[in-house]
Scaffold this motif. Structure first.
Motif, PDB file in Angstrom:
ATOM      1  N   PHE A 166      -4.726  -4.171   6.925  1.00 54.16           N
ATOM      2  CA  PHE A 166      -5.790  -3.786   6.157  1.00 54.16           C
ATOM      3  C   PHE A 166      -6.087  -2.341   6.088  1.00 54.16           C
ATOM      4  O   PHE A 166      -6.881  -1.677   5.237  1.00 54.16           O
ATOM      5  CB  PHE A 166      -7.094  -4.060   6.927  1.00 54.16           C
ATOM      6  N   ILE A 167      -4.740  -1.579   6.242  1.00 59.91           N
ATOM      7  CA  ILE A 167      -5.027  -0.281   6.070  1.00 59.91           C
ATOM      8  C   ILE A 167      -4.670   0.070   4.483  1.00 59.91           C
ATOM      9  O   ILE A 167      -4.172  -0.713   3.544  1.00 59.91           O
ATOM     10  CB  ILE A 167      -3.545   0.617   6.661  1.00 59.91           C
ATOM     11  N   LYS A 168      -5.267   1.197   4.176  1.00 54.67           N
ATOM     12  CA  LYS A 168      -5.279   1.246   2.471  1.00 54.67           C
ATOM     13  C   LYS A 168      -4.496   2.645   2.230  1.00 54.67           C
ATOM     14  O   LYS A 168      -4.251   3.671   2.872  1.00 54.67           O
ATOM     15  CB  LYS A 168      -6.870   1.607   1.976  1.00 54.67           C
ATOM     16  N   ALA A 169      -4.193   2.529   0.754  1.00 54.60           N
ATOM     17  CA  ALA A 169      -3.201   3.624   0.519  1.00 54.60           C
ATOM     18  C   ALA A 169      -4.031   5.096   0.310  1.00 54.60           C
ATOM     19  O   ALA A 169      -3.410   6.094   0.715  1.00 54.60           O
ATOM     20  CB  ALA A 169      -2.807   3.286  -1.052  1.00 54.60           C
ATOM     21  N   ASP A 170      -5.508   4.782   0.226  1.00 56.93           N
ATOM     22  CA  ASP A 170      -6.221   6.193   0.074  1.00 56.93           C
ATOM     23  C   ASP A 170      -6.123   6.941   1.424  1.00 56.93           C
ATOM     24  O   ASP A 170      -6.191   8.068   1.644  1.00 56.93           O
ATOM     25  CB  ASP A 170      -7.586   5.955  -0.333  1.00 56.93           C
ATOM     26  N   THR A 171      -6.415   5.970   2.512  1.00 58.18           N
ATOM     27  CA  THR A 171      -6.233   6.574   3.921  1.00 58.18           C
ATOM     28  C   THR A 171      -4.929   7.405   4.132  1.00 58.18           C
ATOM     29  O   THR A 171      -5.188   8.260   4.640  1.00 58.18           O
ATOM     30  CB  THR A 171      -6.326   5.461   4.891  1.00 58.18           C
ATOM     31  N   ILE A 172      -3.891   6.768   3.899  1.00 56.66           N
ATOM     32  CA  ILE A 172      -2.654   7.214   3.975  1.00 56.66           C
ATOM     33  C   ILE A 172      -2.521   8.643   3.364  1.00 56.66           C
ATOM     34  O   ILE A 172      -1.841   9.307   3.792  1.00 56.66           O
ATOM     35  CB  ILE A 172      -1.551   5.881   3.302  1.00 56.66           C
ATOM     36  N   LYS A 173      -2.861   8.391   2.151  1.00 54.53           N
ATOM     37  CA  LYS A 173      -2.826   9.811   1.265  1.00 54.53           C
ATOM     38  C   LYS A 173      -3.614  10.780   1.816  1.00 54.53           C
ATOM     39  O   LYS A 173      -3.210  11.874   2.099  1.00 54.53           O
ATOM     40  CB  LYS A 173      -3.392   9.336  -0.249  1.00 54.53           C
ATOM     41  N   ARG A 174      -4.725  10.391   2.338  1.00 50.34           N
ATOM     42  CA  ARG A 174      -5.731  11.429   3.134  1.00 50.34           C
ATOM     43  C   ARG A 174      -4.875  12.102   4.308  1.00 50.34           C
ATOM     44  O   ARG A 174      -4.838  13.296   4.700  1.00 50.34           O
ATOM     45  CB  ARG A 174      -7.022  10.840   3.484  1.00 50.34           C
ATOM     46  N   LEU A 175      -4.298  11.278   5.036  1.00 56.70           N
ATOM     47  CA  LEU A 175      -3.623  11.740   6.147  1.00 56.70           C
ATOM     48  C   LEU A 175      -2.146  12.778   5.905  1.00 56.70           C
ATOM     49  O   LEU A 175      -2.016  13.615   6.228  1.00 56.70           O
ATOM     50  CB  LEU A 175      -2.919  10.461   6.840  1.00 56.70           C
TER      51      LEU A 175
ATOM     52  N   GLU B 165       0.871  -1.233   0.027  1.00 54.11           N
ATOM     53  CA  GLU B 165      -0.019  -0.055  -0.153  1.00 54.11           C
ATOM     54  C   GLU B 165       0.858   1.397   0.198  1.00 54.11           C
ATOM     55  O   GLU B 165       0.649   2.205  -0.706  1.00 54.11           O
ATOM     56  CB  GLU B 165      -1.090   0.003   1.442  1.00 54.11           C
ATOM     57  N   VAL B 166       2.009   1.427   0.872  1.00 54.26           N
ATOM     58  CA  VAL B 166       2.662   2.464   0.946  1.00 54.26           C
ATOM     59  C   VAL B 166       3.509   2.717  -0.489  1.00 54.26           C
ATOM     60  O   VAL B 166       3.881   3.931  -0.700  1.00 54.26           O
ATOM     61  CB  VAL B 166       3.544   2.614   2.230  1.00 54.26           C
ATOM     62  N   LEU B 167       3.974   1.488  -1.205  1.00 50.63           N
ATOM     63  CA  LEU B 167       4.706   1.915  -2.309  1.00 50.63           C
ATOM     64  C   LEU B 167       3.431   2.231  -3.551  1.00 50.63           C
ATOM     65  O   LEU B 167       4.180   2.665  -4.330  1.00 50.63           O
ATOM     66  CB  LEU B 167       5.100   0.534  -2.702  1.00 50.63           C
ATOM     67  N   LYS B 168       2.373   2.644  -3.488  1.00 53.71           N
ATOM     68  CA  LYS B 168       1.463   3.388  -4.239  1.00 53.71           C
ATOM     69  C   LYS B 168       1.722   4.700  -4.060  1.00 53.71           C
ATOM     70  O   LYS B 168       1.131   5.360  -4.996  1.00 53.71           O
ATOM     71  CB  LYS B 168       0.231   2.833  -3.760  1.00 53.71           C
ATOM     72  N   LEU B 169       2.514   5.351  -3.037  1.00 53.01           N
ATOM     73  CA  LEU B 169       2.687   6.580  -2.623  1.00 53.01           C
ATOM     74  C   LEU B 169       4.043   7.135  -2.710  1.00 53.01           C
ATOM     75  O   LEU B 169       4.799   6.329  -3.260  1.00 53.01           O
ATOM     76  CB  LEU B 169       2.161   6.859  -1.326  1.00 53.01           C
ATOM     77  N   ASP B 170       4.126   8.471  -2.827  1.00 54.29           N
ATOM     78  CA  ASP B 170       5.352   8.950  -3.280  1.00 54.29           C
ATOM     79  C   ASP B 170       5.871   9.721  -2.303  1.00 54.29           C
ATOM     80  O   ASP B 170       5.914  10.910  -1.844  1.00 54.29           O
ATOM     81  CB  ASP B 170       5.080   9.992  -4.450  1.00 54.29           C
ATOM     82  N   PHE B 171       6.585   9.236  -1.100  1.00 56.48           N
ATOM     83  CA  PHE B 171       7.382   9.536   0.141  1.00 56.48           C
ATOM     84  C   PHE B 171       8.531  10.309  -0.305  1.00 56.48           C
ATOM     85  O   PHE B 171       9.372   9.651  -1.175  1.00 56.48           O
ATOM     86  CB  PHE B 171       7.139   8.558   1.041  1.00 56.48           C
ATOM     87  N   ASN B 172       9.156  11.019   0.607  1.00 55.94           N
ATOM     88  CA  ASN B 172      10.593  11.369   0.457  1.00 55.94           C
ATOM     89  C   ASN B 172      11.644  10.087   0.595  1.00 55.94           C
ATOM     90  O   ASN B 172      12.544   9.819  -0.239  1.00 55.94           O
ATOM     91  CB  ASN B 172      10.820  12.352   1.353  1.00 55.94           C
ATOM     92  N   LYS B 173      11.278   9.415   1.710  1.00 50.87           N
ATOM     93  CA  LYS B 173      11.917   8.009   1.872  1.00 50.87           C
ATOM     94  C   LYS B 173      10.797   7.307   2.591  1.00 50.87           C
ATOM     95  O   LYS B 173      10.199   7.648   3.339  1.00 50.87           O
ATOM     96  CB  LYS B 173      13.074   8.330   2.954  1.00 50.87           C
ATOM     97  N   ILE B 174      11.076   5.805   2.186  1.00 54.17           N
ATOM     98  CA  ILE B 174      10.242   5.005   3.072  1.00 54.17           C
ATOM     99  C   ILE B 174      11.581   4.262   3.795  1.00 54.17           C
ATOM    100  O   ILE B 174      12.361   3.403   2.955  1.00 54.17           O
ATOM    101  CB  ILE B 174       9.379   4.092   2.196  1.00 54.17           C
ATOM    102  N   ILE B 175      11.501   4.149   5.063  1.00 51.64           N
ATOM    103  CA  ILE B 175      12.516   3.516   5.990  1.00 51.64           C
ATOM    104  C   ILE B 175      11.600   2.339   6.837  1.00 51.64           C
ATOM    105  O   ILE B 175      10.727   2.615   7.495  1.00 51.64           O
ATOM    106  CB  ILE B 175      13.142   4.524   6.798  1.00 51.64           C
TER     107      ILE B 175
END
Length: 198
Positions: free
Chosen positions: A110-119, A45-55
């Motif tokens: 079960f966390i979703k990319a859309d929820t992370i994006k909204r956050l 899910e988090v790899l669908k997003l564009d963070f500065n870094k994922i650690i």
């Protein structure tokens, strides 16, 4: 892929995957959910997003191996008995130049990319320095802290996470509502795991 380069904010995502799973009595993060290890549900899910870094901070070599071809920096935690605070500290130490630090646990499959994006979007648009999810009036993970709180995070001790910082700074908190309880469920015991599989 979602992107959010508003205000050119650098947000590092720190995935916490160092727990000893004492109540689970096994490495729960490798338990299979949706035909993949539990932690990999979060990773995908988090790899669908564009963070500065994922650690990702972990004590498990197996998890490190499984992420060898992913765009994720894996930091080994050799002192997991020091509690979640130690994972937070070494995750931040990987890069202390971010504008914000988002923390997620890897037992919320079960966390979703859309929820992370909204956050993330709420953090960028809000004038508050802490943003987290809220379900039915209760706050929880994931959460984002601005660099203003780096020292507080770095001074955490034992098995204490960012919740205590949130509770001390409710005036500086913004939340996003989550309506599906399953998204914020974290799995701590085999009973919880099997109940979800039914």
């Amino acid at each position: 892929m979602y992107t959010y380069r508003v205000k050119a904010m650098k947000i590092n995502l720190i995935l916490l995957a160092s727990g000893n799973s004492r109540r689970f009595k096994d490495n729960k993060l490798l338990s299979i959910i949706n035909n993949k290890p539990m932690f990999m549900n979060v990773v995908e899910e988090v790899l669908k997003l564009d963070f500065n870094k994922i650690i990702l901070v972990t004590q498990y070599e197996k998890i490190k191996e499984m992420l060898s071809e992913k765009n994720i920096e894996v930091v080994m935690n050799k002192n997991s008995d020091l509690g979640i605070s130690h994972s937070i500290v070494i995750g931040i130490q990987n890069d202390t130049n971010a504008d914000g630090y988002m923390f997620m646990v890897c037992d919320q499959p079960f966390i979703k990319a859309d929820t992370i994006k909204r956050l993330v979007n709420k953090f960028i648009s809000s004038n508050k320095e802490i943003v987290c999810v809220e379900y039915n009036g209760l706050t929880g993970n994931p959460a984002i802290f601005s660099k203003k709180y780096v020292n507080d995070l770095m001074n955490l001790k034992g098995d204490i996470g960012g919740k205590c910082i949130i509770n001390r700074n409710l005036h500086d908190l913004e939340t996003i509502k989550v309506y599906d309880k399953l998204e914020i469920v974290d799995i701590d015991t085999k009973k919880e795991f099997y109940d979800l599989m039914i």
